[in-house]
Scaffold this active site. Structure first.
Site, PDB file in Angstrom:
ATOM      1  N   SER A  21      27.414  -5.623  40.570  1.00 42.61           N
ATOM      2  CA  SER A  21      27.083  -4.215  40.814  1.00 42.61           C
ATOM      3  C   SER A  21      28.287  -3.390  41.254  1.00 42.61           C
ATOM      4  O   SER A  21      28.347  -2.192  40.980  1.00 42.61           O
ATOM      5  CB  SER A  21      25.951  -4.102  41.834  1.00 42.61           C
ATOM      6  OG  SER A  21      26.225  -4.878  42.970  1.00 42.61           O
ATOM      7  N   ARG A  22      29.280  -4.012  41.882  1.00 38.47           N
ATOM      8  CA  ARG A  22      30.476  -3.260  42.283  1.00 38.47           C
ATOM      9  C   ARG A  22      31.335  -2.871  41.087  1.00 38.47           C
ATOM     10  O   ARG A  22      32.209  -2.028  41.199  1.00 38.47           O
ATOM     11  CB  ARG A  22      31.321  -4.082  43.262  1.00 38.47           C
ATOM     12  CG  ARG A  22      30.691  -4.229  44.622  1.00 38.47           C
ATOM     13  CD  ARG A  22      31.576  -5.049  45.500  1.00 38.47           C
ATOM     14  NE  ARG A  22      31.639  -6.404  44.975  1.00 38.47           N
ATOM     15  CZ  ARG A  22      31.677  -7.495  45.701  1.00 38.47           C
ATOM     16  NH1 ARG A  22      31.701  -7.419  46.991  1.00 38.47           N
ATOM     17  NH2 ARG A  22      31.722  -8.683  45.152  1.00 38.47           N
ATOM     18  N   MET A  23      31.105  -3.490  39.951  1.00 40.86           N
ATOM     19  CA  MET A  23      31.899  -3.224  38.753  1.00 40.86           C
ATOM     20  C   MET A  23      31.511  -1.898  38.081  1.00 40.86           C
ATOM     21  O   MET A  23      32.238  -1.404  37.239  1.00 40.86           O
ATOM     22  CB  MET A  23      31.744  -4.348  37.732  1.00 40.86           C
ATOM     23  CG  MET A  23      32.248  -5.665  38.210  1.00 40.86           C
ATOM     24  SD  MET A  23      34.029  -5.595  38.391  1.00 40.86           S
ATOM     25  CE  MET A  23      34.447  -7.300  38.268  1.00 40.86           C
ATOM     26  N   ASN A 140      32.702  -5.552  51.642  1.00 38.74           N
ATOM     27  CA  ASN A 140      31.924  -5.986  50.470  1.00 38.74           C
ATOM     28  C   ASN A 140      32.148  -7.441  50.048  1.00 38.74           C
ATOM     29  O   ASN A 140      31.710  -7.825  48.976  1.00 38.74           O
ATOM     30  CB  ASN A 140      32.172  -5.068  49.271  1.00 38.74           C
ATOM     31  CG  ASN A 140      31.058  -4.063  49.102  1.00 38.74           C
ATOM     32  OD1 ASN A 140      30.058  -4.109  49.804  1.00 38.74           O
ATOM     33  ND2 ASN A 140      31.224  -3.159  48.179  1.00 38.74           N
TER      34      ASN A 140
END
Length: 164
Positions: A21-23, A140
Site C-alpha cells: 500500500s505504501r507503493m 512505517n
C-alpha cells in the site's frame, strides 16, 4: 559448518504476499521496478547463488500477476489467500518445506540483499537468526522487539509509541 555442508539441504522461502500500500500502485510490490527489473528478480538472483534445493514464494495480493511474471522459473508457489501478517505468511509456507532442510526466509521487498549476507546468516550456528537494521527514523517499518539479547516478537507497522 562450511558453506557446502550448510547449503546441501537449503530451501529459500520468499515472503511476497504483501499489499504494498505504501507503493501507491496497483502493481504488486515485488513487481515494482528497481534498475529496470522487478524487485523480486534481484532477490531471486541473489538467492539462487546459494544453490538452494527449492525456492518457495508466498504470494497473495496480485498472485496471478506475480506467477505470470515468473512463469518460466522453477518456483513452488504458496498462496496466502488472506493477508494476516508476516507470521501468518510463514505458517502458510511451513507445510511445503522438506524434512531436515534449513530454510532461509527472505522478504520480497529487500532486493539489495547480497548472497554474502544470506550466507552469513546461514553460517550462524543457531536455530533462528534474524537480520535487522537500526533505522534512525523507522517510520512505517515493522519492529523487532528484544528483551536484552532475546528476540521477543516481531510487530507489524502500526503505532509504536507503546514499544518504547
Amino acid at each position: 559448518m562450511n558453506e557446502e555442508q550448510n547449503n546441501i539441504n537449503l530451501e529459500v522461502c520468499i515472503l511476497a504476499a504483501g499489499m504494498g500500500s505504501r507503493m501507491k500502485s496497483t502493481k504488486p510490490k515485488v513487481l515494482q521496478p528497481i534498475a529496470g527489473r522487478p524487485m523480486l528478480v534481484h532477490l531471486l538472483e541473489s538467492a539462487q547463488k546459494l544453490n538452494p534445493k527449492k525456492i518457495h514464494i508466498v504470494i497473495g495480493q496480485g498472485a496471478d500477476q506475480i506467477k505470470e511474471a515468473f512463469a518460466d522459473a522453477e518456483i513452488n508457489w504458496v498462496l496466502q489467500s488472506e493477508q494476516k501478517g508476516t507470521g501468518h505468511a510463514v505458517l502458510q509456507a511451513v507445510p511445503a518445506f522438506s524434512p531436515n532442510s534449513r530454510v532461509l526466509m527472505l522478504v520480497g521487498d529487500a532486493p539489495l540483499l547480497k548472497p554474502e549476507t544470506m550466507q552469513y546468516l546461514l553460517d550462524k550456528e543457531a536455530d533462528l537468526s534474524v537480520l535487522t537494521v537500526d533505522q534512525p527514523n523507522p517510520f512505517n517499518y515493522g519492529r523487532i522487539v528484544f528483551e536484552g539479547e532475546q528476540l521477543r516478537r516481531i510487530v507489524e507497522a502500526v503505532s509504536y509509541t507503546h514499544l518504547r
